[in-house]
Design a protein around this motif. Structure first.
Motif, PDB file in Angstrom:
ATOM      1  N   THR A  67       0.848  -1.183   0.000  1.00 22.96           N
ATOM      2  CA  THR A  67       0.000   0.000   0.000  1.00 22.96           C
ATOM      3  C   THR A  67       0.886   1.237   0.000  1.00 22.96           C
ATOM      4  OG1 THR A  67      -0.161  -0.187   2.405  1.00 22.96           O
ATOM      5  CG2 THR A  67      -2.011  -1.018   1.110  1.00 22.96           C
ATOM      6  N   SER A 109      -1.502  11.781  -3.638  1.00 23.11           N
ATOM      7  CA  SER A 109      -2.894  12.169  -3.898  1.00 23.11           C
ATOM      8  C   SER A 109      -3.278  11.901  -5.346  1.00 23.11           C
ATOM      9  CB  SER A 109      -3.098  13.660  -3.588  1.00 23.11           C
ATOM     10  OG  SER A 109      -2.912  13.926  -2.225  1.00 23.11           O
ATOM     11  N   ASP A 112      -3.791   8.148  -5.925  1.00 24.04           N
ATOM     12  CA  ASP A 112      -5.085   7.734  -5.391  1.00 24.04           C
ATOM     13  C   ASP A 112      -6.225   8.207  -6.293  1.00 24.04           C
ATOM     14  OD1 ASP A 112      -6.755   6.661  -3.135  1.00 24.04           O
ATOM     15  OD2 ASP A 112      -7.417   8.748  -3.066  1.00 24.04           O
ATOM     16  N   LYS A 113      -6.088   9.416  -6.808  1.00 22.69           N
ATOM     17  CA  LYS A 113      -7.123   9.997  -7.667  1.00 22.69           C
ATOM     18  C   LYS A 113      -7.342   9.162  -8.928  1.00 22.69           C
ATOM     19  CE  LYS A 113      -9.818  13.566  -8.889  1.00 22.69           C
ATOM     20  NZ  LYS A 113     -11.047  13.912  -8.153  1.00 22.69           N
ATOM     21  N   VAL A 114      -6.266   8.634  -9.500  1.00 25.37           N
ATOM     22  CA  VAL A 114      -6.390   7.871 -10.751  1.00 25.37           C
ATOM     23  C   VAL A 114      -6.534   6.366 -10.513  1.00 25.37           C
ATOM     24  CG1 VAL A 114      -5.063   9.633 -11.970  1.00 25.37           C
ATOM     25  CG2 VAL A 114      -3.893   7.583 -11.150  1.00 25.37           C
ATOM     26  N   GLY A 115      -6.626   5.971  -9.228  1.00 20.73           N
ATOM     27  CA  GLY A 115      -6.938   4.584  -8.920  1.00 20.73           C
ATOM     28  C   GLY A 115      -5.763   3.651  -8.765  1.00 20.73           C
ATOM     29  N   LEU A 116      -4.564   4.199  -8.511  1.00 16.18           N
ATOM     30  CA  LEU A 116      -3.392   3.350  -8.267  1.00 16.18           C
ATOM     31  C   LEU A 116      -3.224   3.203  -6.759  1.00 16.18           C
ATOM     32  CD1 LEU A 116      -0.956   4.921 -10.906  1.00 16.18           C
ATOM     33  CD2 LEU A 116      -2.354   2.864 -11.143  1.00 16.18           C
ATOM     34  N   SER A 117      -3.375   1.993  -6.264  1.00 21.86           N
ATOM     35  CA  SER A 117      -3.471   1.804  -4.822  1.00 21.86           C
ATOM     36  C   SER A 117      -2.226   1.243  -4.162  1.00 21.86           C
ATOM     37  CB  SER A 117      -4.656   0.883  -4.503  1.00 21.86           C
ATOM     38  OG  SER A 117      -4.500  -0.381  -5.132  1.00 21.86           O
ATOM     39  N   ASN A 118      -1.240   0.814  -4.955  1.00 24.58           N
ATOM     40  CA  ASN A 118      -0.037   0.268  -4.332  1.00 24.58           C
ATOM     41  C   ASN A 118       1.189   0.563  -5.191  1.00 24.58           C
ATOM     42  OD1 ASN A 118       0.518  -2.150  -6.156  1.00 24.58           O
ATOM     43  ND2 ASN A 118      -1.586  -2.570  -5.533  1.00 24.58           N
ATOM     44  N   GLU A 121       1.546  -1.155  -8.752  1.00 24.94           N
ATOM     45  CA  GLU A 121       0.712  -0.543  -9.793  1.00 24.94           C
ATOM     46  C   GLU A 121       1.317   0.760 -10.278  1.00 24.94           C
ATOM     47  OE1 GLU A 121      -3.625  -2.261  -8.267  1.00 24.94           O
ATOM     48  OE2 GLU A 121      -3.188  -0.115  -8.140  1.00 24.94           O
ATOM     49  N   ASN A 168      -4.893  11.130 -17.862  1.00 23.04           N
ATOM     50  CA  ASN A 168      -5.877  11.212 -16.787  1.00 23.04           C
ATOM     51  C   ASN A 168      -6.422  12.630 -16.616  1.00 23.04           C
ATOM     52  OD1 ASN A 168      -5.876   8.449 -15.566  1.00 23.04           O
ATOM     53  ND2 ASN A 168      -3.697   8.912 -15.330  1.00 23.04           N
ATOM     54  N   LEU A 171      -9.631  13.304 -14.847  1.00 19.93           N
ATOM     55  CA  LEU A 171      -9.635  13.258 -13.383  1.00 19.93           C
ATOM     56  C   LEU A 171      -8.781  14.362 -12.768  1.00 19.93           C
ATOM     57  CD1 LEU A 171      -9.209   9.385 -12.962  1.00 19.93           C
ATOM     58  CD2 LEU A 171     -11.294  10.700 -12.584  1.00 19.93           C
TER      59      LEU A 171
END
Length: 202
Positions: A67, A109, A112-118, A121, A168, A171
């Protein structure tokens, strides 16, 4: 999800102590050597049901371990060959050097905004975006110099921020960047160059 043999062994050894050595070997065959579960199970003398269960558990553990946190993220960015190449090329183009971790909070930030959680990725994303960054930074520098005629500092983390903006823009908007402390004219400049490059690559 990408695994090395060393990662499989380390996670299994630390967090899955009841898993037998033959099961670890089978997981390595699936995750590192592209075997399917049935073949790996047969080759190593384990049941495919238990192997599939162990693989899912291993993936869950890796996600938890990877994470996004500042220390691990900065270590991966600092040691990334791709980012180093891009960064030092940018300095040759005229950007000024900044502290490597400048902009780390915003980078997290953005991810997280574009959906990369770890971390995995994000590093995969970075490697995919790397080929276009030299040209992008060159255009960005020249346009910034033409409009503002000022020096522009760049950090390792800012390079990754720019990568995250690429592709992105639905977003990461001007409004979003301003919320994160960017000057509006810089946000507009970056998004404008991004849009122009996207059109060229269609």
């Amino acid at each position: 999800m990408y695994f090395t043999e060393a990662q499989v062994k380390a996670i299994a050894d630390e967090f899955m102590p009841r898993v037998k050595p033959e099961s670890v070997s089978a997981m390595i065959d699936v995750l590192c050597n592209d075997y399917n579960v049935l073949r790996a199970a047969e080759n190593n003398g384990v049941s495919h049901q238990s192997l599939a269960k162990n693989i899912n558990r291993l993936k869950e553990l890796k996600l938890k371990l990877n994470t996004l946190n500042k220390h691990d993220l900065m270590e991966n960015i600092w040691t990334s060959i791709e980012i180093r190449k891009i960064y030092f090329k940018a300095l040759q183009q005229g950007f000024w050097e900044d502290f490597p971790d400048e902009g780390l909070d915003n980078l997290m930030s953005f991810a997280d905004k574009v959906g990369l959680s770890n971390v995995d990725e994000l590093m995969l994303f970075i490697n995919n975006k790397a080929p276009i960054m030299d040209e992008f930074l060159k255009k960005l520098y020249l346009e910034h110099k033409r409009i503002k005629n000022m020096k522009w500092r760049i950090s390792f983390c800012f390079v990754v921020q720019l990568m995250l903006i690429q592709g992105n823009t639905n977003l990461i908007t001007v409004e979003y960047l301003c919320e994160k402390g960017w000057d509006k004219d810089i946000a507009e400049l970056v998004l404008d160059i991004t849009s122009k490059m996207e059109v060229m690559n269609i």
